[in-house]
Scaffold this active site. Structure first.
Site, PDB file in Angstrom:
ATOM      1  N   HIS A 214      11.731  -1.558  10.772  1.00 13.39           N
ATOM      2  CA  HIS A 214      11.146  -1.779  12.098  1.00 13.39           C
ATOM      3  C   HIS A 214      10.151  -0.652  12.406  1.00 13.39           C
ATOM      4  CE1 HIS A 214      11.076  -2.592  16.505  1.00 13.39           C
ATOM      5  NE2 HIS A 214      10.993  -1.273  16.572  1.00 13.39           N
ATOM      6  N   GLU A 215      10.557   0.593  12.134  1.00 15.79           N
ATOM      7  CA  GLU A 215       9.645   1.732  12.379  1.00 15.79           C
ATOM      8  C   GLU A 215       8.442   1.666  11.447  1.00 15.79           C
ATOM      9  OE1 GLU A 215      10.072   3.227  15.047  1.00 15.79           O
ATOM     10  OE2 GLU A 215      12.123   2.585  15.408  1.00 15.79           O
TER      11      GLU A 215
ATOM     12  N   HIS B 288       5.859  -0.420  12.941  1.00 16.88           N
ATOM     13  CA  HIS B 288       4.965   0.268  13.890  1.00 16.88           C
ATOM     14  C   HIS B 288       3.855   1.013  13.144  1.00 16.88           C
ATOM     15  CE1 HIS B 288       7.134  -0.725  17.466  1.00 16.88           C
ATOM     16  NE2 HIS B 288       8.231  -0.063  17.150  1.00 16.88           N
TER      17      HIS B 288
ATOM     18  N   HIS C 217      -0.158   0.390  13.616  1.00 14.02           N
ATOM     19  CA  HIS C 217      -1.106   1.474  13.874  1.00 14.02           C
ATOM     20  C   HIS C 217      -2.247   1.448  12.871  1.00 14.02           C
ATOM     21  CE1 HIS C 217      -1.958   6.054  13.940  1.00 14.02           C
ATOM     22  NE2 HIS C 217      -2.644   5.469  14.893  1.00 14.02           N
TER      23      HIS C 217
HETATM   24 ZN    ZN Z   1      10.079  -0.092  17.959  1.00 10.99          ZN
END
Ligand code: ZN
Length: 243
Positions: free
Chosen positions: A112-113, A116, A120
């Site tokens: 999940h990270e 991100h 980005h």
């Molecule tokens: Zn998150």
């Protein structure tokens, strides 16, 4: 103002939803952090594979990340569920149980990270919008309710719309957070399955329940802010009419 029946009816259910979501995320994480993933990967390894699959190079120290390159750092940080991606240093900071653990919860949260980090790198519009809103919302958040309360107690009418305006920026920030979080989880679930890091069926369902529980905490936060905003709007527009 805070103990009126209207406040209890409008805001209390959302606050209860938040408490429920927080308990759900903790229990889902605790449960699935004890379920080993059949691929044997740790969270850090799964996130690294996901990003390497998209052409990124992984380093283990954030000092090694130059600006504007295809390098992303994955490091271990302290805390429980303190996992996050820091766009300013392009670093994934994973908590010990996620970084080192080889459970369904660890690989789910780590990817999940990583989602991100991909948002980005790919200039994902909702993430950019969210980053723009961070300074505005973090300025508004601590001031909004004190301004409304002081405005109401000392009868300084100008403070109330000002407080409501600042609170609105917090609501907008929390609404923009939703697509950002849902998309990161979608990327994680898809990539884990596509790259064979989890099996379909029970493993995929385990990862989904951890990530869905986390998504509910963001939904609950947004709902309770919206209800709080509506409450203030109703109370103070009612007051104006009454005067
Ligand atoms: Zn998150």
């Amino acid at each position: 103002m805070f103990f009126s029946p209207l406040y209890l009816i409008m805001v209390a259910p959302a606050l209860l939803l938040g408490i429920w979501a927080q308990m759900k995320v903790t229990s889902a994480f605790n449960h699935f952090s004890r379920v080993p993933v059949s691929s044997g990967l740790t969270g850090a390894q799964a996130a690294a594979r996901m990003l390497q699959g998209k052409g990124f190079q992984i380093v283990q120290s954030e000092d090694a990340v130059p600006h504007a390159s295809n390098i992303i750092a994955i490091v271990e940080t302290r805390g429980f569920l303190s996992d996050h991606y820091d766009p300013s240093t392009r670093t994934l900071r994973l908590s010990p149980s996620v970084y080192e653990g080889n459970s369904l919860a660890s690989v789910g949260v780590a990817c999940h990270e990583a989602g991100h980090a991909l948002q980005h790198a790919q200039n994902y519009a909702p993430l950019n919008l969210r980053s723009l809103m961070v300074p505005i919302a973090s300025f508004g958040a601590p001031l909004a309710i004190p301004l409304i309360v002081i405005g109401a107690i000392f009868a300084i009418p100008i403070l109330i719309p000002l407080g409501i305006l600042l609170f609105t920026t917090v609501v907008i920030f929390q609404l923009i957070t939703l697509p950002v979080e849902f998309d990161a989880s979608r990327r994680a679930k898809r990539t884990l399955a596509e790259m064979g890091m989890i099996q379909s069926g029970e493993e995929a369902a385990g990862v989904a329940s951890v990530l869905n529980a986390a998504a509910w905490t963001y939904v609950a936060a947004a709902v309770s802010s919206i209800m709080t905003l509506l409450y203030y709007l109703m109370v103070f527009s009612g007051n104006r009419r009454g005067n």
